[in-house]
Design a protein around this motif. Structure first.
Motif, PDB file in Angstrom:
ATOM      1  N   GLU A 108       0.813  -1.209   0.000  1.00  0.00           N
ATOM      2  CA  GLU A 108       0.000   0.000   0.000  1.00  0.00           C
ATOM      3  C   GLU A 108       0.852   1.268   0.000  1.00  0.00           C
ATOM      4  OE1 GLU A 108      -3.892   1.662   2.452  1.00  0.00           O
ATOM      5  OE2 GLU A 108      -2.463   0.332   3.447  1.00  0.00           O
ATOM      6  N   TYR A 112       2.323   1.897  -3.420  1.00  0.00           N
ATOM      7  CA  TYR A 112       1.286   2.448  -4.305  1.00  0.00           C
ATOM      8  C   TYR A 112       1.105   3.947  -4.061  1.00  0.00           C
ATOM      9  CZ  TYR A 112      -3.475   3.795  -5.573  1.00  0.00           C
ATOM     10  OH  TYR A 112      -4.575   4.463  -6.048  1.00  0.00           O
ATOM     11  N   GLU A 113       1.062   4.349  -2.779  1.00  0.00           N
ATOM     12  CA  GLU A 113       0.840   5.755  -2.447  1.00  0.00           C
ATOM     13  C   GLU A 113       1.957   6.653  -2.964  1.00  0.00           C
ATOM     14  OE1 GLU A 113       0.496   5.612   1.757  1.00  0.00           O
ATOM     15  OE2 GLU A 113      -1.603   4.946   1.765  1.00  0.00           O
ATOM     16  N   PRO A 137      -0.699   8.439  -8.365  1.00  0.00           N
ATOM     17  CA  PRO A 137      -1.569   9.514  -7.856  1.00  0.00           C
ATOM     18  C   PRO A 137      -2.710   8.915  -7.043  1.00  0.00           C
ATOM     19  CG  PRO A 137      -1.109   9.812 -10.191  1.00  0.00           C
ATOM     20  CD  PRO A 137      -0.604   8.454  -9.837  1.00  0.00           C
ATOM     21  N   ASN A 138      -3.197   9.664  -6.071  1.00  0.00           N
ATOM     22  CA  ASN A 138      -4.263   9.192  -5.190  1.00  0.00           C
ATOM     23  C   ASN A 138      -5.505   8.810  -5.990  1.00  0.00           C
ATOM     24  OD1 ASN A 138      -5.661   8.621  -2.829  1.00  0.00           O
ATOM     25  ND2 ASN A 138      -6.461  10.711  -2.671  1.00  0.00           N
ATOM     26  N   GLY A 139      -5.964   7.571  -5.806  1.00  0.00           N
ATOM     27  CA  GLY A 139      -7.179   7.100  -6.465  1.00  0.00           C
ATOM     28  C   GLY A 139      -6.964   6.448  -7.811  1.00  0.00           C
TER      29      GLY A 139
END
Length: 416
Positions: free
Chosen positions: A162, A165-166, A170-172
């Motif tokens: 996680e 990924y962050e 980009p967020n989302g």
């Protein structure tokens, strides 16, 4: 039939000397309050421990290679050996008690070893089998975990943590199907995972790790047939110690390690750790109930004492009752009722305050990621506590009631 006069008399007796009744009832109140709070804290501790190890197989064993500590078959002490791919099938065939076996390969990290476009970070790299997710579960946020086809075809795919990924996306944004570079080699993201256990992290935190198919990692990073680590679980009903001993024996024979060498094969038995936590939890529960019930019984002694004083003060009244035809049963019922009511009022008040405190603490703890989780008592525990309270109230009034019953009417009336 409801006897209003009797209840009024009981209430008058209890409230006749308010300070004495309050101080006596406070012992029961405090005992119940402490019991409720301690049981709630014990439940919160157990839930916290369970949440910390959630998703981790409790019947698992982990094994790796170490230097030998004894000479054997012409090999000197201090020899380095490694597990290999052949050991995987060998253990599966020789140790039928194994349920899941997952070899693990650890890759080198380095500065900014994982990149995507202009984003980069330093993260751990692991090569896993699909079965590893049955042992150390990874909760998928996006996509899927490594599967058997990835292993068979040596696909260049990966599951990222996680945190990875962050940083890289980009967020989302949906990362599935997108490519990242791991140590200079492109891999396609097929999943994003989060570790369910925050206590046990094998080879680094899952949130900060990139997982590759085991076979792909061996080939892409020139690892040959090396296996760094193996995670195994025992079949239901089989003690982990059984497979631990058999695995050590098989590996010792395969790699010419002395059967008496205790250091050449490293490993740890998770079942032993969980058993220790289980006994710790049982010990805490026993201590909580022991202290709580002890405090309650101490309060009951206080109730019994005040009832003895009450009986002594009411000797003449009891004698008159007996002279007017009151039976021993009527006297015993009256005294026991007063004892039980006083105990129940104090105990229920202590329980209500204790539950209220636990609710407030639970709300405060829910605001963050705390080790203690949702302190509360179950309905069954509350019922058990009330039953114990009823028994204590009865016992507290038994001796005073028995004394009252033995009072002779003539002697009581004469007493000044």
């Amino acid at each position: 039939m409801f006897d209003l006069d009797r209840w009024q008399e009981i209430w008058f007796t209890i409230t006749h000397n308010k300070s004495r009744s309050f101080l006596t009832a406070f012992g029961v109140f405090w005992g119940m309050f402490m019991l409720v709070v301690m049981v709630g804290a014990g439940v919160a501790l157990q839930r916290g421990m369970s949440s910390e190890i959630e998703g981790f197989a409790t019947n698992s064993y982990f094994v790796w290679s170490e230097q030998t500590s004894e000479p054997y078959k012409g090999f000197k002490k201090g020899r380095t050996w490694t597990m290999e791919n052949e050991d995987i099938s060998l253990l599966i065939n020789k140790v039928p008690e194994i349920q899941y076996l997952a070899p693990v390969l650890f890759g080198s990290g380095g500065t900014n070893n994982v990149t995507r476009n202009d984003k980069a970070g330093s993260y751990g790299v692991k090569g896993n089998y699909p079965s590893y997710n049955q042992i150390d579960e990874c909760k998928m946020i996006y996509g899927r975990y490594i599967n058997d086809i990835d292993i068979a075809e040596k696909r260049k795919v990966c599951v990222i943590g996680e945190r990875v990924y962050e940083v890289l996306f980009p967020n989302g944004e949906n990362p599935i199907g997108k490519s990242i570079q791991v140590n200079g080699i492109y891999f396609q993201v097929v999943g994003v995972g989060r570790h369910t256990s925050s206590v046990i992290n094998i080879g680094g935190r899952t949130e900060e790790t990139v997982v590759l198919p085991f076979s792909t990692m061996q080939q892409a990073f020139n690892q040959g047939k090396t296996v760094h680590f193996m995670a195994v679980t025992a079949k239901p009903g089989i003690k982990v110690k059984v497979i631990e001993d058999k695995i050590r024996k098989v590996l010792s024979e395969k790699h010419s390690i002395s059967p008496d060498d205790k250091k050449a094969i490293g490993g740890f038995n998770i079942e032993d750790i969980f058993t220790m936590f289980l006994y710790l939890g049982l010990g805490i529960a026993f201590l909580i109930w022991f202290v709580g019930l002890g405090t309650l019984f101490a309060g009951a002694v206080g109730v019994s004492n005040i009832m003895m004083v009450t009986v002594r003060e009411r000797t003449k009244e009891i004698g008159i009752r007996r002279a007017l035809g009151a039976t021993p049963k009527n006297i015993i019922t009256q005294i026991l009722s007063e004892s039980i009511i006083l105990t129940l009022i104090a105990g229920v008040a202590g329980m209500m305050v204790g539950v209220g405190i636990l609710s407030i603490v639970g709300i405060l703890l829910s605001q963050g990621d705390q080790f203690f989780k949702d302190p509360q008592i179950s309905f069954s525990v509350a019922i058990a506590a009330l039953f114990i309270l009823l028994v204590i109230g009865t016992l507290a009034g038994f001796i005073p009631a028995n004394r009252a019953m033995n009072i002779k009417p003539i002697e009581a009336i004469r007493e000044e």
